[in-house]
Design a protein around this motif. Structure first.
Motif, mmCIF file in Angstrom:
data_model
loop_
_atom_site.group_PDB
_atom_site.id
_atom_site.type_symbol
_atom_site.label_atom_id
_atom_site.label_comp_id
_atom_site.label_asym_id
_atom_site.label_seq_id
_atom_site.Cartn_x
_atom_site.Cartn_y
_atom_site.Cartn_z
ATOM 1 N N THR A 1 -4.430 -9.853 -2.461
ATOM 2 C CA THR A 1 -4.742 -8.180 -2.235
ATOM 3 C C THR A 1 -3.345 -7.673 -2.668
ATOM 4 O O THR A 1 -3.548 -6.681 -3.767
ATOM 5 C CB THR A 1 -4.552 -8.396 -0.660
ATOM 6 O OG1 THR A 1 -5.825 -8.267 -0.010
ATOM 7 C CG2 THR A 1 -4.444 -6.619 -0.545
ATOM 8 N N VAL B 1 -9.075 5.008 -4.633
ATOM 9 C CA VAL B 1 -8.447 3.878 -5.236
ATOM 10 C C VAL B 1 -7.425 3.786 -4.048
ATOM 11 O O VAL B 1 -7.228 2.984 -3.222
ATOM 12 C CB VAL B 1 -7.770 3.740 -6.549
ATOM 13 C CG1 VAL B 1 -6.689 2.937 -6.500
ATOM 14 C CG2 VAL B 1 -8.265 3.605 -7.144
ATOM 15 N N TRP C 1 0.905 -1.331 0.096
ATOM 16 C CA TRP C 1 0.040 -0.531 -0.076
ATOM 17 C C TRP C 1 0.852 1.537 -0.010
ATOM 18 O O TRP C 1 0.412 1.942 -0.715
ATOM 19 C CB TRP C 1 -1.143 0.282 1.286
ATOM 20 C CG TRP C 1 -1.782 1.056 1.139
ATOM 21 C CD1 TRP C 1 -2.993 1.142 0.453
ATOM 22 C CD2 TRP C 1 -2.003 2.293 1.708
ATOM 23 N NE1 TRP C 1 -3.786 2.347 0.391
ATOM 24 C CE2 TRP C 1 -2.861 3.467 1.123
ATOM 25 C CE3 TRP C 1 -0.563 2.907 2.840
ATOM 26 C CZ2 TRP C 1 -2.942 4.364 1.707
ATOM 27 C CZ3 TRP C 1 -1.025 4.322 3.185
ATOM 28 C CH2 TRP C 1 -2.292 5.048 3.183
ATOM 29 N N ILE D 1 1.799 2.130 -3.697
ATOM 30 C CA ILE D 1 0.543 3.153 -3.996
ATOM 31 C C ILE D 1 0.457 4.596 -3.452
ATOM 32 O O ILE D 1 0.099 5.358 -5.015
ATOM 33 C CB ILE D 1 -1.299 2.260 -3.404
ATOM 34 C CG1 ILE D 1 -1.056 0.712 -3.972
ATOM 35 C CG2 ILE D 1 -2.057 2.868 -3.901
ATOM 36 C CD1 ILE D 1 -1.324 0.721 -5.564
ATOM 37 N N ILE E 1 -2.984 -2.978 -10.203
ATOM 38 C CA ILE E 1 -3.652 -1.261 -10.013
ATOM 39 C C ILE E 1 -2.377 -0.040 -10.794
ATOM 40 O O ILE E 1 -2.623 0.340 -11.134
ATOM 41 C CB ILE E 1 -4.333 -1.540 -8.641
ATOM 42 C CG1 ILE E 1 -5.887 -1.598 -8.064
ATOM 43 C CG2 ILE E 1 -4.246 0.361 -8.308
ATOM 44 C CD1 ILE E 1 -5.482 -1.387 -7.115
ATOM 45 N N PHE F 1 -3.020 -4.932 -5.636
ATOM 46 C CA PHE F 1 -2.689 -3.416 -5.960
ATOM 47 C C PHE F 1 -1.805 -3.558 -6.688
ATOM 48 O O PHE F 1 -0.931 -2.017 -7.600
ATOM 49 C CB PHE F 1 -1.358 -3.761 -4.385
ATOM 50 C CG PHE F 1 -2.686 -3.643 -3.480
ATOM 51 C CD1 PHE F 1 -3.653 -3.290 -2.876
ATOM 52 C CD2 PHE F 1 -1.674 -3.259 -1.682
ATOM 53 C CE1 PHE F 1 -4.604 -2.978 -1.907
ATOM 54 C CE2 PHE F 1 -2.813 -2.774 -0.539
ATOM 55 C CZ PHE F 1 -3.888 -3.032 -0.946
ATOM 56 N N THR G 1 -7.975 0.854 -0.659
ATOM 57 C CA THR G 1 -6.627 0.099 -0.983
ATOM 58 C C THR G 1 -5.876 0.215 -0.167
ATOM 59 O O THR G 1 -4.764 -0.359 1.539
ATOM 60 C CB THR G 1 -6.070 0.334 -2.178
ATOM 61 O OG1 THR G 1 -5.107 1.292 -2.155
ATOM 62 C CG2 THR G 1 -6.335 -0.232 -3.462
#
Length: 160
Positions: A147, A52, A34, A37, A154, A151, A56
């Motif tokens: 998960t 998003v 994360w 991200i 994405i 990610f 996330t």
């Protein structure tokens, strides 16, 4: 532009480290992914939106909590005592030093030994508790893997 590319590369590194963290218990995979991200959000070359980012983040927290609860939950569900839960955790940590196979087998062996320490006379109960610990480990690892893979997807999609 150069800073945006640098941020995107750093985000990719964090996502890859998060993927490794889905298997290694000492690396927090989903939170690390994360962070990748989050860094990508600040990069000028990716198109990560605030919704998003928030979704996330919530998913990363949920998966991390669930991963820590699953082994105990499955161990107790299969009749294991607190000793089996502690043994499972010790087995997971010890298994880390024995490589990938140790990480997979460690929680099982640890829960088995922990339950035997609690009640040496009931080997079937010890096996059931160990099987529950193993199921919890697999469920948590699978959830983390899915998960973090999402990610990564994405992030890759945000680059194009």
């Amino acid at each position: 532009m150069a800073t945006g590319i640098l941020f995107a590369v750093f985000a990719g590194i964090l996502l890859f480290a998060g993927l490794i963290g889905t298997i290694l218990p000492v690396i927090p995979g989903p939170p690390l992914a994360w962070c990748g991200i989050l860094i990508a959000f600040f990069s000028s070359v990716s198109k990560i939106s605030i919704p998003v980012l928030v979704i996330t983040g919530i998913v990363a927290v949920f998966v991390t909590v669930a991963d820590n609860i699953f082994p105990s939950f499955f161990t107790k569900k299969n009749g294991g005592s607190k000793s089996a839960v502690v043994g499972s955790t010790i087995g997971l940590i010890a298994g880390f030093f024995l490589g990938p196979l140790g990480i997979i087998i460690g929680p099982f062996v640890g829960a088995y030994i922990g339950e035997l320490v609690h009640d040496f006379s009931d080997k079937r109960k010890a096996f059931d508790a160990a099987w529950g610990a193993f199921q919890g480990f697999l469920a948590g690892t699978g959830l983390k893997l899915i998960t973090v893979s999402i990610f990564i997807w994405i992030f890759i999609r945000s680059l194009f």
